[in-house]
Design a protein around this motif. Structure first.
Motif, PDB file in Angstrom:
ATOM      1  N   PRO A 140       0.809  -1.236   0.000  1.00  0.00           N
ATOM      2  CA  PRO A 140       0.000   0.000   0.000  1.00  0.00           C
ATOM      3  C   PRO A 140       0.835   1.277   0.000  1.00  0.00           C
ATOM      4  N   GLU A 141       2.033   1.221   0.543  1.00  0.00           N
ATOM      5  CA  GLU A 141       2.863   2.422   0.578  1.00  0.00           C
ATOM      6  C   GLU A 141       3.317   2.863  -0.814  1.00  0.00           C
ATOM      7  N   LYS A 142       3.290   1.945  -1.778  1.00  0.00           N
ATOM      8  CA  LYS A 142       3.717   2.272  -3.142  1.00  0.00           C
ATOM      9  C   LYS A 142       2.557   2.370  -4.130  1.00  0.00           C
ATOM     10  N   TYR A 143       1.515   1.559  -3.932  1.00  0.00           N
ATOM     11  CA  TYR A 143       0.467   1.452  -4.954  1.00  0.00           C
ATOM     12  C   TYR A 143      -0.920   1.850  -4.441  1.00  0.00           C
ATOM     13  N   PHE A 144      -0.976   2.558  -3.320  1.00  0.00           N
ATOM     14  CA  PHE A 144      -2.265   2.997  -2.767  1.00  0.00           C
ATOM     15  C   PHE A 144      -2.922   3.964  -3.740  1.00  0.00           C
ATOM     16  N   TYR A 145      -4.247   3.789  -3.946  1.00  0.00           N
ATOM     17  CA  TYR A 145      -4.926   4.622  -4.951  1.00  0.00           C
ATOM     18  C   TYR A 145      -6.179   5.296  -4.405  1.00  0.00           C
ATOM     19  N   THR A 146      -7.145   4.520  -3.930  1.00  0.00           N
ATOM     20  CA  THR A 146      -8.388   5.110  -3.423  1.00  0.00           C
ATOM     21  C   THR A 146      -8.333   5.204  -1.903  1.00  0.00           C
ATOM     22  N   SER A 147      -9.471   5.304  -1.270  1.00  0.00           N
ATOM     23  CA  SER A 147      -9.521   5.451   0.189  1.00  0.00           C
ATOM     24  C   SER A 147      -9.294   4.136   0.926  1.00  0.00           C
ATOM     25  N   SER A 148      -9.231   3.018   0.207  1.00  0.00           N
ATOM     26  CA  SER A 148      -9.020   1.709   0.825  1.00  0.00           C
ATOM     27  C   SER A 148      -7.940   0.944   0.071  1.00  0.00           C
ATOM     28  N   ILE A 149      -7.089   0.258   0.809  1.00  0.00           N
ATOM     29  CA  ILE A 149      -6.039  -0.520   0.149  1.00  0.00           C
ATOM     30  C   ILE A 149      -6.671  -1.654  -0.654  1.00  0.00           C
ATOM     31  N   GLY A 150      -6.128  -1.881  -1.827  1.00  0.00           N
ATOM     32  CA  GLY A 150      -6.625  -2.943  -2.688  1.00  0.00           C
ATOM     33  C   GLY A 150      -7.784  -2.535  -3.576  1.00  0.00           C
ATOM     34  N   ILE A 151      -8.352  -1.351  -3.349  1.00  0.00           N
ATOM     35  CA  ILE A 151      -9.487  -0.899  -4.152  1.00  0.00           C
ATOM     36  C   ILE A 151      -8.989   0.123  -5.169  1.00  0.00           C
ATOM     37  N   VAL A 152      -9.115  -0.209  -6.441  1.00  0.00           N
ATOM     38  CA  VAL A 152      -8.630   0.674  -7.505  1.00  0.00           C
ATOM     39  C   VAL A 152      -9.748   1.082  -8.462  1.00  0.00           C
ATOM     40  N   ILE A 153     -10.937   0.478  -8.289  1.00  0.00           N
ATOM     41  CA  ILE A 153     -12.085   0.826  -9.139  1.00  0.00           C
ATOM     42  C   ILE A 153     -13.150   1.494  -8.270  1.00  0.00           C
ATOM     43  N   LYS A 154     -13.067   2.776  -8.107  1.00  0.00           N
ATOM     44  CA  LYS A 154     -14.060   3.595  -7.406  1.00  0.00           C
ATOM     45  C   LYS A 154     -14.271   3.196  -5.944  1.00  0.00           C
ATOM     46  N   ASN A 155     -14.928   2.031  -5.683  1.00  0.00           N
ATOM     47  CA  ASN A 155     -15.190   1.586  -4.317  1.00  0.00           C
ATOM     48  C   ASN A 155     -15.347   0.067  -4.297  1.00  0.00           C
ATOM     49  N   HIS A 156     -15.587  -0.472  -3.098  1.00  0.00           N
ATOM     50  CA  HIS A 156     -15.700  -1.928  -2.961  1.00  0.00           C
ATOM     51  C   HIS A 156     -16.810  -2.508  -3.833  1.00  0.00           C
ATOM     52  N   ALA A 157     -17.955  -1.847  -3.837  1.00  0.00           N
ATOM     53  CA  ALA A 157     -19.100  -2.372  -4.585  1.00  0.00           C
ATOM     54  C   ALA A 157     -18.815  -2.409  -6.081  1.00  0.00           C
ATOM     55  N   THR A 158     -18.307  -1.292  -6.610  1.00  0.00           N
ATOM     56  CA  THR A 158     -18.031  -1.214  -8.045  1.00  0.00           C
ATOM     57  C   THR A 158     -16.973  -2.227  -8.460  1.00  0.00           C
ATOM     58  N   GLN A 159     -15.909  -2.314  -7.678  1.00  0.00           N
ATOM     59  CA  GLN A 159     -14.837  -3.245  -8.016  1.00  0.00           C
ATOM     60  C   GLN A 159     -15.346  -4.683  -7.989  1.00  0.00           C
ATOM     61  N   GLY A 160     -16.126  -5.022  -6.974  1.00  0.00           N
ATOM     62  CA  GLY A 160     -16.650  -6.378  -6.886  1.00  0.00           C
ATOM     63  C   GLY A 160     -17.543  -6.731  -8.060  1.00  0.00           C
ATOM     64  N   ILE A 161     -18.407  -5.806  -8.440  1.00  0.00           N
ATOM     65  CA  ILE A 161     -19.318  -6.053  -9.565  1.00  0.00           C
ATOM     66  C   ILE A 161     -18.554  -6.160 -10.876  1.00  0.00           C
ATOM     67  N   PHE A 162     -17.600  -5.266 -11.104  1.00  0.00           N
ATOM     68  CA  PHE A 162     -16.825  -5.299 -12.349  1.00  0.00           C
ATOM     69  C   PHE A 162     -16.003  -6.582 -12.446  1.00  0.00           C
ATOM     70  N   PHE A 163     -15.429  -7.018 -11.337  1.00  0.00           N
ATOM     71  CA  PHE A 163     -14.661  -8.262 -11.359  1.00  0.00           C
ATOM     72  C   PHE A 163     -15.587  -9.468 -11.553  1.00  0.00           C
ATOM     73  N   ALA A 164     -16.810  -9.382 -11.048  1.00  0.00           N
ATOM     74  CA  ALA A 164     -17.786 -10.455 -11.274  1.00  0.00           C
ATOM     75  C   ALA A 164     -18.112 -10.557 -12.759  1.00  0.00           C
ATOM     76  N   ILE A 165     -18.266  -9.412 -13.417  1.00  0.00           N
ATOM     77  CA  ILE A 165     -18.522  -9.403 -14.867  1.00  0.00           C
ATOM     78  C   ILE A 165     -17.333 -10.000 -15.613  1.00  0.00           C
ATOM     79  N   ALA A 166     -16.119  -9.675 -15.161  1.00  0.00           N
ATOM     80  CA  ALA A 166     -14.924 -10.216 -15.807  1.00  0.00           C
ATOM     81  C   ALA A 166     -14.889 -11.742 -15.700  1.00  0.00           C
ATOM     82  N   ILE A 167     -15.311 -12.286 -14.565  1.00  0.00           N
ATOM     83  CA  ILE A 167     -15.394 -13.739 -14.416  1.00  0.00           C
ATOM     84  C   ILE A 167     -16.381 -14.305 -15.433  1.00  0.00           C
ATOM     85  N   PHE A 168     -17.539 -13.685 -15.520  1.00  0.00           N
ATOM     86  CA  PHE A 168     -18.584 -14.135 -16.443  1.00  0.00           C
ATOM     87  C   PHE A 168     -18.100 -14.100 -17.888  1.00  0.00           C
TER      88      PHE A 168
END
Length: 416
Positions: A140-168
């Motif tokens: 996180p000290e090098k690649y931090f992007y949004t308000s939460s570590i590991g979240i790079v697509i807007k927020n938790h909800a958006t990232q989860g949904i987009f990754f679900a679509i990618a699985i599909f």
């Protein structure tokens, strides 16, 4: 429909429109201002292109686009009697303008190769975001992007949904590709997406979207089997997917917490995100009763809720401008009539014609996941989720035609 010469300004505009849709899709992962910019470019390009303008006029006759325009008309009409202050009312009208991108995407995307390219761009962008997410989580000290570590697509909800679509979108590649290397890459990609959703992306919307999309893909694959086998397969897949979420500590705790908050609602202290939803939904039903047919007006939810909770204390008096249920919000603000028209959009999407089956499946499956997650959110009207679904539906469900731009000597050159 007349086709332009290969090197004409018109042909260049069509190529530009395709590039803009790619830029818009990528922007939906990261930047609201970029989304607005690319949408404005797409509107201008469609209007100024003779070919696309003709497509737009034709698209406005389709049941899907008619339903969309009718719903937006209701949004505007219900603003005229809203109980909310004018700035909030017309701000909400402006916020719903995202729905108008559907007919422009419908006009700009007119062939299977264009749709295939958008699917590939979505997967490539998802893969980049997946790698970035893990780097952000681990370093996180090098690649931090949004308000939460590991979240790079807007927020938790958006990232989860987009990754679900990618699985599909990856499942057909896994099922059809005969190359061992591609199968290994597809399996690895899907496993990493699932790992991210269950351990880093804590949004429960992502869990639900993943379950819905996997079930729909399974149903598509076993479509010709008997009803008994369908039930057995779907039950098995549902059990396996649920077990997967329960096996990971992060997703298990999030699911357990959500169930606990909703089934053991607190009357004092912090009721939690699901507990407070229980109160908002209860209040919404009472608000709907005040004007069931036409609602209380666009943008009225917050003001109506403030009136509803007067004299209440604790979590029951929690304020919000969104009940976190798309259907209840529409029913409160635009009434049962508005809700029926909104459901008409979904029905029109299901009845879309002249669409390659695979892209109709992709469009409708993503729509189904939005319908499911919108039971506890307003994903058709929030920024990133809302802009995405209306663009995606327009692009995937657009009427396809053979477009062959003519060369300067009058012969044709197929874009396929």
């Amino acid at each position: 429909m007349n086709t332009p010469a290969v090197n004409s300004l018109e042909a260049k505009q069509l190529k530009l429109a395709q590039l803009i849709t790619i830029g818009l899709l990528i922007a939906l992962f990261f930047s609201a201002p970029a989304v607005n910019f690319f949408e404005a470019l797409l509107v201008i390009t469609v209007i100024t292109s003779k070919f696309l303008r003709a497509r737009l006029v034709e698209s406005l006759r389709s049941p899907l686009c008619i339903a969309v325009l009718l719903f937006y008309g209701i949004i505007i009409f219900s603003a005229t009697y809203s109980i909310a202050p004018p700035n909030i009312t017309w701000g909400m009208v402006n916020g719903w303008r995202k729905i108008l991108i559907l007919p422009f995407a419908y006009a700009a995307i007119f062939s299977s190769p264009q749709k295939e390219l958008l699917v590939k761009i979505f997967l490539i962008t998802s893969a980049i975001c997946l790698i970035w997410s893990f780097l952000s989580y681990l370093f996180p000290e090098k690649y931090f992007y949004t308000s939460s570590i590991g979240i790079v697509i807007k927020n938790h909800a958006t990232q989860g949904i987009f990754f679900a679509i990618a699985i599909f979108l990856s499942l057909p590649t896994l099922a059809k590709n005969k190359s061992l290397l591609m199968k290994i890459l597809s399996v690895t990609f899907i496993i990493l997406l699932l790992l991210n959703i269950t351990t880093i992306t804590t949004g429960r919307s992502g869990y639900l979207a993943t379950l819905v999309l996997i079930l729909l893909f399974t149903l598509h694959k076993i479509n010709r089997t008997s009803l008994t086998r369908k039930i057995i397969f779907l039950t098995l897949i549902c059990a396996i997917t649920t077990a997967l979420f329960l096996s990971a500590q992060t997703s298990r705790e999030r699911i357990k917490l959500g169930i606990q908050e909703f089934t053991q609602v607190k009357s004092e202290g912090d009721a939690g995100s699901m507990g407070v939803r229980y109160y908002w939904w209860t209040h919404s039903i009472n608000m709907i009763k005040k004007n069931p047919l036409f609602g209380l007006g666009t943008g009225s939810f917050e003001e109506a809720l403030n009136q509803e909770i007067k004299g209440l204390n604790g979590p029951a008096a929690t304020k919000t401008n969104d009940p976190h249920n798309q259907y209840l919000k529409i029913a409160v603000e635009q009434g049962i009539i508005g809700l029926l028209v909104f459901l008409g959009i979904i029905f029109s999407a299901i009845k879309s014609t002249n669409v390659t089956p695979v892209y109709k499946l992709i469009g409708l499956s993503v729509l189904a996941s939005w319908c499911a997650t919108s039971l506890a959110n307003s994903h058709f009207s929030t920024f990133h989720e809302g802009h995405f679904i209306w663009f995606w539906l327009g692009a995937m469900l657009s009427r396809e035609e053979i477009y062959s731009p003519k060369n300067d000597q009058g012969s044709s050159q197929s874009i396929h």
